[in-house]
Scaffold this active site. Structure first.
Site, PDB file in Angstrom:
ATOM      1  N   CYS A  49       3.657  -7.995 -53.957  1.00  0.00           N
ATOM      2  CA  CYS A  49       2.201  -7.364 -54.122  1.00  0.00           C
ATOM      3  C   CYS A  49       2.598  -6.114 -54.975  1.00  0.00           C
ATOM      4  O   CYS A  49       3.326  -5.303 -54.866  1.00  0.00           O
ATOM      5  CB  CYS A  49       1.736  -6.823 -52.684  1.00  0.00           C
ATOM      6  SG  CYS A  49       0.232  -6.101 -52.825  1.00  0.00           S
ATOM      7  N   CYS A  93      -5.790 -15.562 -38.040  1.00  0.00           N
ATOM      8  CA  CYS A  93      -6.080 -14.459 -39.015  1.00  0.00           C
ATOM      9  C   CYS A  93      -4.809 -14.689 -40.134  1.00  0.00           C
ATOM     10  O   CYS A  93      -3.752 -15.010 -40.117  1.00  0.00           O
ATOM     11  CB  CYS A  93      -5.539 -13.178 -38.347  1.00  0.00           C
ATOM     12  SG  CYS A  93      -5.698 -11.924 -39.575  1.00  0.00           S
TER      13      CYS A  93
HETATM   14  C1  DTB Z   1      -3.005  -5.458 -38.746  1.00  0.00           C
HETATM   15  O1  DTB Z   1      -3.850  -4.580 -38.420  1.00  0.00           O
HETATM   16  N1  DTB Z   1      -1.856  -5.748 -38.521  1.00  0.00           N
HETATM   17  C2  DTB Z   1      -1.452  -7.129 -38.789  1.00  0.00           C
HETATM   18  C3  DTB Z   1      -2.699  -7.744 -39.358  1.00  0.00           C
HETATM   19  N2  DTB Z   1      -3.708  -6.780 -39.233  1.00  0.00           N
HETATM   20  C4  DTB Z   1      -2.807  -8.421 -40.999  1.00  0.00           C
HETATM   21  C5  DTB Z   1      -0.384  -7.011 -39.848  1.00  0.00           C
HETATM   22  C6  DTB Z   1       0.872  -6.269 -39.209  1.00  0.00           C
HETATM   23  C7  DTB Z   1       1.973  -6.552 -39.997  1.00  0.00           C
HETATM   24  C8  DTB Z   1       3.218  -6.025 -39.448  1.00  0.00           C
HETATM   25  C9  DTB Z   1       4.319  -5.946 -40.668  1.00  0.00           C
HETATM   26  C10 DTB Z   1       4.803  -7.452 -41.067  1.00  0.00           C
HETATM   27  O2  DTB Z   1       4.899  -8.422 -40.233  1.00  0.00           O
HETATM   28  O3  DTB Z   1       5.330  -7.528 -42.350  1.00  0.00           O
HETATM   29 FE1  SF4 Z   2       0.017  -5.177 -50.521  1.00  0.00          FE
HETATM   30 FE2  SF4 Z   2      -1.328  -4.975 -48.467  1.00  0.00          FE
HETATM   31 FE3  SF4 Z   2       1.467  -4.820 -48.288  1.00  0.00          FE
HETATM   32 FE4  SF4 Z   2      -0.394  -2.631 -49.336  1.00  0.00          FE
HETATM   33  S1  SF4 Z   2      -0.251  -3.542 -47.261  1.00  0.00           S
HETATM   34  S2  SF4 Z   2       1.637  -3.274 -50.325  1.00  0.00           S
HETATM   35  S3  SF4 Z   2      -1.748  -4.202 -50.294  1.00  0.00           S
HETATM   36  S4  SF4 Z   2       0.301  -6.677 -48.857  1.00  0.00           S
END
Ligand code: DTB
Ligand code: SF4
Ligand code: SAM
Length: 318
Positions: A49, A93
């Site tokens: 990203c 999701c």
């Molecule tokens: C949110 O608030 N938490 C989720 C979902 N929306 C997309 C993502 C959590 C990511 C945790 C770190 C990972 O898995 O890289």
């Molecule tokens: Fe990219 Fe979303 Fe990670 Fe920010 S949180 S670096 S926009 S994937």
């Protein structure tokens, strides 16, 4: 409904037992079923990203060991969605690591096709695809997305310490487009990034000002990812987490409050306290996007112990 910072502080700083007694009462009024929503996450486009979010393992700016992958095809995604459904999830999701989506782009078209197919399975369909504007939001809604996840992450004041490649206002304008399209807004943040408790309440103040109110509020505890600027952050205090959940439940009574990332570092008892205080949704399945989540057996076992039912599957089209 809008709340001022001082109103939120008055709730948040109540004596701990008064606070959770209050949130429990609201929870019982609005959510009497003793149900837990189970949501399954799938990273449909991982790594590489362009953005610099300091917590994220998927930013190309940090050496985190996460490889850049291409966008999964509809045929690749469907078995995961079917499995999620058969495991009892009622929400699926899909997350993508990129700055945002643009109408006409072939990857956006591919996402729309995936959404159309997944939405036939009878689960809520949530996507988190970064920034968008009105045309993209309208098309996602038409394709069958029920909710769009786009977090404000933290307070407006602390935000620039965490992300510089896009602004807090950029995030609000994406959320505006989601609201205009009629998709539900799923919006929350992360705690444990070095912010103060006031920053957390300022974040909640912004969420309370949304019209319509967010349908779901994910509360993530930072999972410190090796190689990111926040890799050495200490775990957040459990009682601060519970206070935030209880306050969120009281001021956004109709929202699903999702105890999101970071449950692997919480004891069963700590999770139970979060559920008692008002959390009624979790990510279910061994993997979040790139990080670990508790095993499904452990989660089901805890729900059984607490006499909480997984939310029943939908019998009418979602
Ligand atoms: C949110 O608030 N938490 C989720 C979902 N929306 C997309 C993502 C959590 C990511 C945790 C770190 C990972 O898995 O890289
Ligand atoms: Fe990219 Fe979303 Fe990670 Fe920010 S949180 S670096 S926009 S994937
Ligand atoms: N790229 C899109 C975006 O930024 O909106 C969608 C995916 S992004 C990974 C979704 C959310 O996951 C982020 O906004 C953040 O709140 C949360 N998140 C990401 N990495 C995390 C981590 N290490 N710990 C806790 N939450 C995290």
């Amino acid at each position: 409904m809008s709340k001022t910072l001082s109103e939120l502080e008055a709730i948040y700083h109540r004596p701990f037992f008064d606070l959770i007694q209050g949130s429990r009462q609201i929870h019982g009024e609005y959510w009497p079923e003793n149900e837990m929503q189970l949501c399954t996450l799938l990273s449909v486009k991982t790594g590489g990203c362009s953005e610099d979010c300091s917590y994220c393992s998927q930013s190309s700016r940090y050496q985190t060991g996460i490889e850049r992958e291409t966008l999964m095809t509809t045929a690749e995604v469907l078995p995961y969605a079917e499995e999620a459904k058969s495991n009892g999830s009622t929400r699926f999701c899909m997350g993508a690591a990129w700055k945002g989506v643009r109408d006409g782009d072939s990857r956006f078209e591919q996402m729309l096709e995936t959404v159309r197919e997944v939405s036939k399975l009878g689960m809520e369909v949530c996507v988190t695809l970064g920034q968008l504007s009105d045309p993209e939001a309208r098309k996602l809604k038409e394709a069958g997305v029920t909710a769009y996840n786009h977090n404000i992450d933290t307070s407006p004041e602390f935000y620039s310490k965490i992300v510089t490649s896009h602004s807090f206002d950029d995030r609000l304008s994406t959320i505006g487009a989601v609201q205009r399209s009629g998709m539900s807004v799923c919006c929350g943040g992360i705690i444990g990034m070095g912010e103060t408790e006031t920053d957390r309440l300022r974040m909640l103040e912004v969420l309370c000002g949304f019209d319509p109110a967010p349908e779901s509020v994910p509360i993530n505890c930072l999972m410190p990812m090796p190689g990111t600027p926040l890799e050495d952050q200490e775990a957040v205090d459990v009682f601060e987490l519970v206070r935030l959940i209880a306050t969120t439940r009281m001021v956004l009574p109709r929202a699903k409050v999702r105890l999101s990332a970071g449950r692997t570092r919480l004891s069963r008892e700590a999770q139970a306290l979060c559920y008692f205080a008002g959390a009624n949704s979790i990510f279910y399945g061994e993997k979040l996007l790139t990080a670990d989540n508790p095993s499904t057996n452990k989660d089901l076992d805890l729900l059984r112990t607490l006499d909480l039912q997984p939310q029943a599957p939908f019998t009418t089209p979602v």
